[in-house]
Write a protein that holds these residues in place. Structure first.
Motif, mmCIF file in Angstrom:
data_model
loop_
_atom_site.group_PDB
_atom_site.id
_atom_site.type_symbol
_atom_site.label_atom_id
_atom_site.label_comp_id
_atom_site.label_asym_id
_atom_site.label_seq_id
_atom_site.Cartn_x
_atom_site.Cartn_y
_atom_site.Cartn_z
ATOM 1 N N SER B 28 0.811 -1.211 0.000
ATOM 2 C CA SER B 28 0.000 0.000 0.000
ATOM 3 C C SER B 28 0.851 1.271 0.000
ATOM 4 N N ALA B 29 2.130 1.136 0.306
ATOM 5 C CA ALA B 29 3.015 2.305 0.312
ATOM 6 C C ALA B 29 3.542 2.638 -1.073
ATOM 7 N N SER B 30 3.303 1.782 -2.048
ATOM 8 C CA SER B 30 3.799 2.044 -3.397
ATOM 9 C C SER B 30 3.174 3.308 -3.944
ATOM 10 N N ASP B 31 4.011 4.147 -4.545
ATOM 11 C CA ASP B 31 3.492 5.419 -5.024
ATOM 12 C C ASP B 31 3.728 5.638 -6.509
ATOM 13 N N TYR B 32 4.282 4.627 -7.160
ATOM 14 C CA TYR B 32 4.605 4.802 -8.572
ATOM 15 C C TYR B 32 4.527 3.449 -9.240
ATOM 16 N N PHE B 33 3.872 3.404 -10.386
ATOM 17 C CA PHE B 33 3.657 2.146 -11.087
ATOM 18 C C PHE B 33 3.987 2.330 -12.557
ATOM 19 N N GLN B 45 10.650 -2.459 -22.171
ATOM 20 C CA GLN B 45 10.474 -1.150 -22.805
ATOM 21 C C GLN B 45 9.367 -0.393 -22.080
ATOM 22 N N PHE B 46 9.686 0.795 -21.625
ATOM 23 C CA PHE B 46 8.719 1.618 -20.915
ATOM 24 C C PHE B 46 7.512 1.913 -21.806
ATOM 25 N N ILE B 47 6.311 1.717 -21.233
ATOM 26 C CA ILE B 47 5.098 2.043 -21.976
ATOM 27 C C ILE B 47 4.417 3.266 -21.385
ATOM 28 N N ILE B 48 4.084 3.156 -20.119
ATOM 29 C CA ILE B 48 3.344 4.223 -19.465
ATOM 30 C C ILE B 48 3.484 4.071 -17.965
ATOM 31 N N ASP B 49 3.379 5.166 -17.251
ATOM 32 C CA ASP B 49 3.476 5.117 -15.797
ATOM 33 C C ASP B 49 2.331 5.905 -15.180
ATOM 34 N N ILE B 50 2.197 5.741 -13.890
ATOM 35 C CA ILE B 50 1.165 6.481 -13.170
ATOM 36 C C ILE B 50 1.599 6.669 -11.726
ATOM 37 N N ARG B 51 1.378 7.865 -11.219
ATOM 38 C CA ARG B 51 1.658 8.136 -9.818
ATOM 39 C C ARG B 51 0.456 7.784 -8.970
ATOM 40 N N LEU B 65 -5.014 2.374 -15.557
ATOM 41 C CA LEU B 65 -5.968 2.679 -14.501
ATOM 42 C C LEU B 65 -5.424 2.171 -13.182
ATOM 43 N N LEU B 66 -5.559 2.978 -12.162
ATOM 44 C CA LEU B 66 -5.084 2.611 -10.837
ATOM 45 C C LEU B 66 -6.237 2.694 -9.853
ATOM 46 N N ASN B 67 -6.500 1.596 -9.188
ATOM 47 C CA ASN B 67 -7.521 1.554 -8.147
ATOM 48 C C ASN B 67 -6.832 1.238 -6.831
ATOM 49 N N LYS B 68 -6.578 2.279 -6.058
ATOM 50 C CA LYS B 68 -5.835 2.110 -4.821
ATOM 51 C C LYS B 68 -6.650 1.400 -3.751
ATOM 52 N N VAL B 87 5.332 -9.757 -23.906
ATOM 53 C CA VAL B 87 5.017 -9.964 -22.493
ATOM 54 C C VAL B 87 4.966 -8.598 -21.828
ATOM 55 N N TYR B 88 3.934 -8.381 -21.051
ATOM 56 C CA TYR B 88 3.736 -7.112 -20.378
ATOM 57 C C TYR B 88 3.924 -7.305 -18.877
ATOM 58 N N PHE B 89 4.757 -6.452 -18.302
ATOM 59 C CA PHE B 89 5.029 -6.488 -16.869
ATOM 60 C C PHE B 89 4.550 -5.200 -16.221
ATOM 61 N N CYS B 90 3.935 -5.337 -15.071
ATOM 62 C CA CYS B 90 3.742 -4.169 -14.232
ATOM 63 C C CYS B 90 4.878 -4.143 -13.205
ATOM 64 N N ALA B 91 5.227 -2.975 -12.774
ATOM 65 C CA ALA B 91 6.272 -2.821 -11.768
ATOM 66 C C ALA B 91 5.873 -1.700 -10.826
ATOM 67 N N GLU B 92 6.313 -1.825 -9.604
ATOM 68 C CA GLU B 92 5.990 -0.820 -8.608
ATOM 69 C C GLU B 92 7.254 -0.328 -7.932
ATOM 70 N N ASN B 93 7.173 0.898 -7.460
ATOM 71 C CA ASN B 93 8.246 1.477 -6.669
ATOM 72 C C ASN B 93 7.661 1.842 -5.319
ATOM 73 N N GLY B 94 8.145 1.172 -4.286
ATOM 74 C CA GLY B 94 7.542 1.313 -2.980
ATOM 75 C C GLY B 94 8.244 2.270 -2.047
ATOM 76 N N LEU B 95 8.769 3.364 -2.560
ATOM 77 C CA LEU B 95 9.382 4.408 -1.728
ATOM 78 C C LEU B 95 10.640 3.922 -1.015
ATOM 79 N N ASN B 96 11.296 2.923 -1.553
ATOM 80 C CA ASN B 96 12.552 2.488 -0.949
ATOM 81 C C ASN B 96 13.685 3.415 -1.370
#
Lengths: 116, 113
Positions: B28-33, B45-51, B65-68, B87-96
């Protein structure tokens, strides 16, 4: 459009040998990363690097691994004594100068490492 | 533990149809996807991101779309083309501190002509 480049594209080595994987990040980026992907598995974080020091490393990044930025353009990953389980695709990435947690990371094409 | 995972390992769509690729995350602390596309033998290859302060972001033919509330992320591709097969991957950045990205397991998108 600027790209991250990596050499070699494929490296074959004998178990116990040292390998150095090379990366040239995007020129105005200051944040650098190594990830790996074992065949058929997800991409895994190894290490992040900023200001000539490691920012964070994963459990995979043990004493056999090291990173270096020997000059203003290259970023290297060294594995001192390779093991069979080190066989994977190794991806270098670099990030924008902001260095925040919302820093987009751009990946290179990867180096396929095969340890025999 | 914390993880980023994908619901479907393979998605097959007809050329011209819309594609939806889903991803669940647990930190739940992830702030960037980020959504990455990986073609065979190539790097992500970067496609799109969302804060995390956004619910939706649109790019060229792609929408994230992001549903927190339910910790769910989706990638929508409009008018899917054969070149979208990957192949499509989602990735998250959890404020580390080291900006470590945690990747999901990947969904293979196959576009039928």
């Amino acid at each position: 459009e600027p790209e991250v480049t990596q050499t070699p594209s494929h490296q074959v080595t004998q178990m116990g040998q040292e390998v150095i994987l090379r990366c040239v990040p995007i020129s105005n980026h200051l944040y650098f990363y190594w990830y790996r992907q074992i065949l058929g598995q997800k991409v895994e974080f190894l290490v992040s690097f900023y200001n000539n020091e490691i920012s964070e490393k994963s459990e995979i990044f043990d004493d056999q691994f090291s990173v270096e930025r020997p000059d203003g353009s290259n970023f290297t990953l060294k594995i001192r004594s390779t093991k069979l389980e080190d066989s994977a695709m190794y991806f270098c990435a670099s990030g924008d100068t902001s260095g925040t947690s919302t820093d987009t990371q751009y990946f290179g094409p990867g180096t396929r490492l095969t340890v025999l | 533990g914390e993880s980023v995972g994908l619901h479907l390992p393979t998605l097959s769509v007809q050329e011209g149809d819309n594609s939806i690729i889903n991803c669940a995350y647990s930190n739940s602390a992830s702030d960037y996807f980020i959504w990455y596309k990986q073609e065979s033998g190539k790097g992500p290859q970067f496609i799109i991101d969302i804060r995390s302060n956004m619910d939706k972001r649109q790019g060229q033919r792609v929408t994230v779309l992001l549903n927190k509330t339910v910790k769910h992320l989706s990638l929508q591709i409009a008018a899917t083309q054969p070149g979208d097969s990957a192949v499509y991957f989602c990735a998250e950045n959890g404020l580390n501190a080291g900006n470590m990205l945690t990747f999901g397991g990947g969904t293979r998108l196959m576009v039928k002509p």
